[in-house]
Design a protein around this motif. Structure first.
Motif, mmCIF file in Angstrom:
data_model
loop_
_atom_site.group_PDB
_atom_site.id
_atom_site.type_symbol
_atom_site.label_atom_id
_atom_site.label_comp_id
_atom_site.label_asym_id
_atom_site.label_seq_id
_atom_site.Cartn_x
_atom_site.Cartn_y
_atom_site.Cartn_z
ATOM 1 N N LEU A 143 5.682 7.610 0.340
ATOM 2 C CA LEU A 143 5.811 8.398 1.578
ATOM 3 C C LEU A 143 7.650 8.711 1.297
ATOM 4 C CD1 LEU A 143 5.236 6.687 5.297
ATOM 5 C CD2 LEU A 143 7.455 8.017 4.479
ATOM 6 N N ALA A 144 7.857 9.703 1.559
ATOM 7 C CA ALA A 144 9.153 10.376 1.105
ATOM 8 C C ALA A 144 9.889 10.231 2.675
ATOM 9 C CB ALA A 144 9.210 11.897 0.747
ATOM 10 N N GLU A 145 11.157 9.260 2.752
ATOM 11 C CA GLU A 145 11.747 9.051 4.095
ATOM 12 C C GLU A 145 13.078 9.891 3.824
ATOM 13 O OE1 GLU A 145 12.348 5.048 5.080
ATOM 14 O OE2 GLU A 145 13.006 4.493 3.168
ATOM 15 N N LYS A 146 13.530 10.427 4.907
ATOM 16 C CA LYS A 146 15.023 11.140 4.891
ATOM 17 C C LYS A 146 14.773 12.587 4.505
ATOM 18 C CE LYS A 146 17.314 6.424 4.249
ATOM 19 N NZ LYS A 146 18.197 5.664 3.497
ATOM 20 N N VAL A 147 13.450 13.048 4.793
ATOM 21 C CA VAL A 147 13.648 14.329 4.399
ATOM 22 C C VAL A 147 14.356 15.279 5.470
ATOM 23 C CG1 VAL A 147 11.487 14.106 2.947
ATOM 24 C CG2 VAL A 147 11.280 14.497 5.382
ATOM 25 N N GLU A 148 15.113 16.214 5.164
ATOM 26 C CA GLU A 148 15.825 16.806 6.022
ATOM 27 C C GLU A 148 15.629 18.445 6.115
ATOM 28 O OE1 GLU A 148 19.959 15.254 5.457
ATOM 29 O OE2 GLU A 148 19.241 13.364 6.546
ATOM 30 N N THR A 149 15.327 19.014 5.077
ATOM 31 C CA THR A 149 15.387 20.440 4.960
ATOM 32 C C THR A 149 13.720 20.896 4.558
ATOM 33 O OG1 THR A 149 15.929 20.394 2.749
ATOM 34 C CG2 THR A 149 17.765 20.252 4.224
ATOM 35 N N GLU A 150 13.669 22.175 4.517
ATOM 36 C CA GLU A 150 12.390 22.749 4.132
ATOM 37 C C GLU A 150 12.313 22.943 2.585
ATOM 38 O OE1 GLU A 150 9.111 24.484 3.714
ATOM 39 O OE2 GLU A 150 9.906 24.517 5.740
ATOM 40 N N ALA A 151 13.566 22.810 2.000
ATOM 41 C CA ALA A 151 13.711 22.478 0.460
ATOM 42 C C ALA A 151 13.119 21.127 -0.091
ATOM 43 C CB ALA A 151 15.091 22.522 -0.211
ATOM 44 N N ASP A 152 13.517 20.033 1.095
ATOM 45 C CA ASP A 152 12.908 18.711 0.642
ATOM 46 C C ASP A 152 11.437 18.676 0.749
ATOM 47 O OD1 ASP A 152 15.493 17.717 0.501
ATOM 48 O OD2 ASP A 152 15.611 16.864 2.412
ATOM 49 N N ILE A 153 10.792 19.426 1.632
ATOM 50 C CA ILE A 153 9.345 19.329 1.952
ATOM 51 C C ILE A 153 8.806 20.163 0.825
ATOM 52 C CG2 ILE A 153 7.415 20.386 3.480
ATOM 53 C CD1 ILE A 153 9.131 17.981 4.578
ATOM 54 N N THR A 159 0.639 -1.115 0.105
ATOM 55 C CA THR A 159 0.110 0.087 -0.188
ATOM 56 C C THR A 159 1.009 1.226 -0.058
ATOM 57 O OG1 THR A 159 -1.817 -1.311 1.151
ATOM 58 C CG2 THR A 159 -1.721 1.329 1.267
ATOM 59 N N TYR A 160 1.821 1.230 0.750
ATOM 60 C CA TYR A 160 2.927 2.290 0.886
ATOM 61 C C TYR A 160 4.252 2.123 0.421
ATOM 62 C CZ TYR A 160 -0.535 3.655 4.422
ATOM 63 O OH TYR A 160 -2.002 3.820 4.767
ATOM 64 N N VAL A 161 4.879 3.073 -0.581
ATOM 65 C CA VAL A 161 6.296 2.757 -0.871
ATOM 66 C C VAL A 161 6.846 4.097 -0.229
ATOM 67 C CG1 VAL A 161 7.654 2.968 -2.922
ATOM 68 C CG2 VAL A 161 5.354 1.846 -3.216
ATOM 69 N N LYS A 162 8.064 3.598 0.504
ATOM 70 C CA LYS A 162 8.867 4.384 1.174
ATOM 71 C C LYS A 162 9.860 4.966 0.250
ATOM 72 C CE LYS A 162 9.139 4.721 5.579
ATOM 73 N NZ LYS A 162 9.373 4.177 7.046
ATOM 74 N N VAL A 163 9.941 5.843 -0.500
ATOM 75 C CA VAL A 163 11.036 6.458 -1.384
ATOM 76 C C VAL A 163 12.148 7.173 -0.620
ATOM 77 C CG1 VAL A 163 11.626 7.915 -3.261
ATOM 78 C CG2 VAL A 163 9.295 6.738 -3.049
ATOM 79 N N ASP A 164 13.310 6.557 -0.967
ATOM 80 C CA ASP A 164 14.637 7.053 -0.271
ATOM 81 C C ASP A 164 14.737 8.462 -0.814
ATOM 82 O OD1 ASP A 164 17.251 7.797 0.689
ATOM 83 O OD2 ASP A 164 17.814 5.590 0.554
ATOM 84 N N PHE A 165 14.251 9.633 -0.093
ATOM 85 C CA PHE A 165 14.446 10.973 -0.763
ATOM 86 C C PHE A 165 15.975 11.429 -0.826
ATOM 87 C CE2 PHE A 165 12.636 15.289 -1.030
ATOM 88 C CZ PHE A 165 11.891 15.032 -2.123
ATOM 89 N N LEU A 166 16.457 10.984 0.218
ATOM 90 C CA LEU A 166 18.011 11.281 0.255
ATOM 91 C C LEU A 166 18.891 11.027 -1.105
ATOM 92 C CD1 LEU A 166 20.073 13.023 2.128
ATOM 93 C CD2 LEU A 166 20.818 10.663 3.385
ATOM 94 N N ALA A 167 18.634 9.524 -1.376
ATOM 95 C CA ALA A 167 19.323 9.177 -2.719
ATOM 96 C C ALA A 167 18.624 9.821 -3.857
ATOM 97 C CB ALA A 167 19.272 7.616 -2.742
ATOM 98 N N LEU A 168 17.519 10.313 -4.080
ATOM 99 C CA LEU A 168 16.883 10.742 -5.172
ATOM 100 C C LEU A 168 16.858 12.182 -5.361
ATOM 101 C CD1 LEU A 168 13.990 7.894 -5.336
ATOM 102 C CD2 LEU A 168 16.343 7.763 -6.607
ATOM 103 N N ARG A 169 16.719 12.861 -4.368
ATOM 104 C CA ARG A 169 16.472 14.575 -4.414
ATOM 105 C C ARG A 169 17.333 15.268 -5.223
ATOM 106 N NH1 ARG A 169 17.993 16.516 1.559
ATOM 107 N NH2 ARG A 169 20.535 16.187 1.436
#
Length: 417
Positions: free
Chosen positions: A173-183, A142-152
């Motif tokens: 679901l974006a995981e490893k979001v660290e900054t306002e820019a990521d959001i 149902t949910y796919v946790k995407v490695d945002f740190l590796a893809l941003r």
């Protein structure tokens, strides 16, 4: 780094919970993470299997008291844990099974994931970066946790991953979001859920788990594995171990299939859970068991003696103390405050048990409180108060003594075999 939540008793386990947020809203749920006592806010573990077992056995109890039951709880599962069926006792409406990113998605594992989904469980895929090896199980998650740190920093690759997820109808679901820019990037790409240090680091929760008698758990596992399970025998085995009984009550009360009816007995809790889920729950607690201190063992033994003594003496009274098997629960929980190192009111918080039993445990007048007073006065030899109670119910001191020593013998057998 966030420090562990303060523990006012002699804590012996820790777990971290990491919030998952709606990008433009409140908390959606939490991921439970393994942590070591006294260690850093990071996992230090020998294997994925042992980490999951520790979270299942103790972590759920640590967080079930103060997390909104409507919030989803994500737990990492290795292939080995899923193959052994240790997820079966979880409530499918509340828990999300998170498949770790290094599993091998062969035909056997794909069939297993399909079977788990058909059983009503919700699944998530962890740390996804577009690897086609996971294509066989995408239809079942149902949910796919995407490695945002590796893809941003790779817009084309990120867009391809999002397209794959959306084409399959999966929630990202974006995981490893660290900054306002990521959001901001999540908003721009229409990603609804996010998790990472931008919101918060995992919060470590420390608590005390009651150590369970290993022999009791082995006997219980053997019994619940039988095709013709004997509920009375299961209840008797649980009645010898306050740790397992307390955890079972916590689990039943935390599950959304439970509707708030007072749990008057272990029988009721066993029937609510069912054989397969109970077997899974026992196996998890057996494999993730913690060592007991001499004090813990003594209190657990005394609780078992009280439980059996009250059941036997109430039988001699013709059930005048309390209807049903709830009287066993009274004795079993009567030393819970000492075992947990907290006031009885705190120990019972979140447990839906019979009102009379709760009142007795808290020291308020009730019919079971009279029985508990007898039990407390009989942890050696009857005192004047105990003798008065015996006289009131027409039980001779000799009969009470015989019953008490019978309870001692039963508890000794259950603890030591």
């Amino acid at each position: 780094m966030e420090s562990a939540a303060h523990c006012t008793v002699d804590c012996n386990y820790a777990v971290a919970r990491h919030p998952i947020y709606r990008v433009d809203g409140d908390v959606f749920g939490y991921e439970l993470l393994y942590r070591t006592m006294g260690g850093p806010n990071a996992a230090i573990l020998p294997s994925d299997e042992e980490a999951t077992l520790a979270v299942l056995a103790n972590g759920i109890e640590a967080i079930s008291r103060d997390i909104d039951p409507k919030k989803k709880i994500f737990i990492n599962f290795s292939r080995e844990i899923l193959e052994k069926g240790y997820h079966a006792f979880l409530d499918p409406e509340r828990f999300v099974i998170e498949v770790l990113e290094h599993v091998t998605c062969d035909a056997a594992f794909t069939a297993l994931v399909c079977k788990i989904r058909e059983a009503g469980f919700v699944l998530a895929l962890d740390d996804y970066v577009g690897d086609t090896a996971f294509d066989p199980i995408l239809p079942f998650v149902t949910y796919v946790k995407v490695d945002f740190l590796a893809l941003r920093d790779d817009p084309a690759r990120l867009e391809a991953v999002l397209h794959t997820c959306r084409s399959a109808g999966r929630t990202v679901l974006a995981e490893k979001v660290e900054t306002e820019a990521d959001i901001a990037l999540c908003r721009a790409r229409g990603i609804p859920l996010a998790q990472g240090y931008f919101y918060s680091r995992p919060q470590v929760v420390q608590a005390r788990a009651l150590p369970a008698n290993q022999a009791t758990k082995l006997a219980l596992l053997a019994e619940v594995s039988r095709p013709d399970i004997d509920e009375k025998k299961v209840r008797d085995i649980l009645g010898a171990d306050v740790s397992l009984a307390y955890k079972l009550l916590r689990h039943v009360n935390a599950a959304t299939f439970y509707r708030g009816q007072a749990v008057e007995s272990l029988d009721f809790a066993i029937r609510l859970l069912g054989r397969d889920a109970l077997a899974s729950w026992v196996a998890v607690n057996l494999l993730a068991s913690l060592g007991a201190t001499p004090r813990d063992r003594e209190l657990a033994f005394a609780s078992a003696v009280r439980s059996r003594f009250l059941a036997l003496i109430d039988r001699a009274w013709g059930g005048k103390c309390h209807q049903g098997e709830g009287i066993c629960l009274l004795g079993l929980l009567s030393l819970l405050d000492a075992m947990l190192g907290v006031p009885m009111a705190s120990a019972l918080s979140g447990l839906t048990i019979d009102t009379g039993i709760r009142q007795a445990l808290l020291g308020f007048p009730s019919q079971p409180q009279i029985c508990l007073a007898l039990c407390r006065g009989f942890d050696g030899s009857p005192d004047a108060g105990a003798a008065t109670v015996l006289e009131r119910f027409g039980i001779s001191p000799e009969t009470a003594s015989r019953v008490y020593f019978e309870a001692l013998a039963w508890a000794a057998h259950m603890f030591h075999g």
